[in-house]
Motif scaffolding. Structure first.
Motif, PDB file in Angstrom:
ATOM      1  N   GLU A 274       0.818  -1.444   0.105  1.00  0.00           N
ATOM      2  CA  GLU A 274      -0.176   0.145   0.253  1.00  0.00           C
ATOM      3  C   GLU A 274       0.970   1.175   0.020  1.00  0.00           C
ATOM      4  O   GLU A 274       0.281   2.254  -0.221  1.00  0.00           O
TER       5      GLU A 274
ATOM      6  N   THR B  98       3.705   1.519  -1.925  1.00  0.00           N
ATOM      7  CA  THR B  98       3.905   1.537  -2.911  1.00  0.00           C
ATOM      8  C   THR B  98       3.121   1.623  -4.167  1.00  0.00           C
ATOM      9  O   THR B  98       3.610   2.199  -5.463  1.00  0.00           O
ATOM     10  N   GLY B  99       2.392   1.256  -3.811  1.00  0.00           N
ATOM     11  CA  GLY B  99       0.672   0.608  -5.313  1.00  0.00           C
ATOM     12  C   GLY B  99       1.390  -0.693  -5.516  1.00  0.00           C
ATOM     13  O   GLY B  99       0.788  -0.895  -7.096  1.00  0.00           O
ATOM     14  N   VAL B 100       2.409  -0.734  -5.643  1.00  0.00           N
ATOM     15  CA  VAL B 100       2.756  -2.243  -6.266  1.00  0.00           C
ATOM     16  C   VAL B 100       1.683  -3.437  -5.796  1.00  0.00           C
ATOM     17  O   VAL B 100       2.237  -4.018  -4.590  1.00  0.00           O
TER      18      VAL B 100
ATOM     19  N   GLU C  85      -2.640  -4.303 -15.998  1.00  0.00           N
ATOM     20  CA  GLU C  85      -1.784  -3.238 -15.140  1.00  0.00           C
ATOM     21  C   GLU C  85      -2.838  -2.148 -15.239  1.00  0.00           C
ATOM     22  O   GLU C  85      -2.981  -1.291 -14.748  1.00  0.00           O
ATOM     23  N   GLN C  86      -3.122  -2.427 -16.823  1.00  0.00           N
ATOM     24  CA  GLN C  86      -3.774  -1.246 -17.048  1.00  0.00           C
ATOM     25  C   GLN C  86      -5.154  -1.182 -16.469  1.00  0.00           C
ATOM     26  O   GLN C  86      -6.391   0.229 -16.291  1.00  0.00           O
TER      27      GLN C  86
ATOM     28  N   LYS D  58      -5.505  -0.106 -13.189  1.00  0.00           N
ATOM     29  CA  LYS D  58      -5.237   1.297 -12.677  1.00  0.00           C
ATOM     30  C   LYS D  58      -6.032   2.401 -12.273  1.00  0.00           C
ATOM     31  O   LYS D  58      -6.367   2.974 -11.742  1.00  0.00           O
TER      32      LYS D  58
ATOM     33  N   PRO E  74      -7.037   3.513  -8.319  1.00  0.00           N
ATOM     34  CA  PRO E  74      -5.727   4.013  -8.797  1.00  0.00           C
ATOM     35  C   PRO E  74      -4.841   4.081  -7.417  1.00  0.00           C
ATOM     36  O   PRO E  74      -3.494   4.985  -7.509  1.00  0.00           O
ATOM     37  N   GLU E  75      -4.398   3.749  -6.755  1.00  0.00           N
ATOM     38  CA  GLU E  75      -3.609   3.077  -5.543  1.00  0.00           C
ATOM     39  C   GLU E  75      -2.924   2.029  -6.411  1.00  0.00           C
ATOM     40  O   GLU E  75      -1.577   2.026  -5.426  1.00  0.00           O
ATOM     41  N   VAL E  76      -3.217   1.659  -6.932  1.00  0.00           N
ATOM     42  CA  VAL E  76      -2.147   0.379  -7.599  1.00  0.00           C
ATOM     43  C   VAL E  76      -2.019   1.336  -8.765  1.00  0.00           C
ATOM     44  O   VAL E  76      -1.919   1.765 -10.132  1.00  0.00           O
ATOM     45  N   THR E  77       0.014   1.334  -8.707  1.00  0.00           N
ATOM     46  CA  THR E  77       0.449   1.846  -9.364  1.00  0.00           C
ATOM     47  C   THR E  77       1.892   1.214 -10.522  1.00  0.00           C
ATOM     48  O   THR E  77       2.150   1.392 -11.848  1.00  0.00           O
ATOM     49  N   SER E  78       1.558  -0.578  -9.808  1.00  0.00           N
ATOM     50  CA  SER E  78       2.374  -1.149 -10.836  1.00  0.00           C
ATOM     51  C   SER E  78       2.263  -2.298 -10.775  1.00  0.00           C
ATOM     52  O   SER E  78       1.882  -2.851  -9.207  1.00  0.00           O
TER      53      SER E  78
END
Length: 184
Positions: free
Chosen positions: A139, A141-143, A167-168, A171, A175-179
């Protein structure tokens, strides 16, 4: 009993569809030791050049050794093993005790991720003979880390599936997911 076969995007994995439910929960076997838990997986690992077995809801995916025989030589013995198992009425697993789920302690974000995986991602990859499981979410880094199984593990297009597809989508909806990264 008529069993259909279907190619997958991974040339070393073939999907076998017996026309009935196979597993209530996906299971993967990566070696003969693990396969001892299932009479069907054990029978398949007893065949030459079988390197992996995956049970989906209504299919069995078999992975062959990359340097092994071609599917034309392997298909008949695999079909026979799958048919013999289902005709015998033997249970899929020797110990039917299901693996315990980890639902109660999830944060709201992790619960959303798992729900999106279950409703959108897993059904799509199941069509190709594989599965994608939640591994973890950082949570800070969003990874998001995911584990690919069945035909998805080792598939040449798995990186594209993760980055361009999963991934797309993650995201967009979360929105908290970065990668999104794959755990091997």
């Amino acid at each position: 009993m008529f069993i259909q076969t279907e190619p997958t995007p991974n040339p070393n994995v073939l999907k076998f569809l017996p026309g009935r439910e196979v597993a209530a929960a996906p299971r993967e076997f990566l070696n003969a030791g693990e396969a001892a838990a299932s009479p069907l997986a054990e029978a398949l690992f007893g065949l030459e050049d079988v390197a992996g077995v995956f049970f989906g809801a209504d299919y069995v995916s078999v992975t062959r050794r990359a340097d092994g025989r071609d599917w034309a030589q392997m298909k008949a013995p695999i079909l026979a093993a799958v048919m013999d198992h289902f005709v015998s009425g033997a249970p899929l697993m020797r110990d039917e005790a299901a693996e315990a789920g980890d639902a109660g302690d999830d944060s709201d974000i992790v619960a959303e991720i798992k729900q999106l995986l279950d409703s959108r991602v897993r059904p799509a990859v199941a069509q190709d003979g594989g599965d994608i499981l939640f591994d973890g979410f950082d949570e800070t880094t969003g990874v998001l880390t995911l584990r690919m199984r069945g035909a998805c593990a080792g598939c040449p297009s798995s990186s594209a599936t993760l980055k361009a597809g999963v991934e797309q989508m993650m995201k967009h909806y979360i929105p908290e997911v970065t990668s999104v990264e794959q755990v091997i």
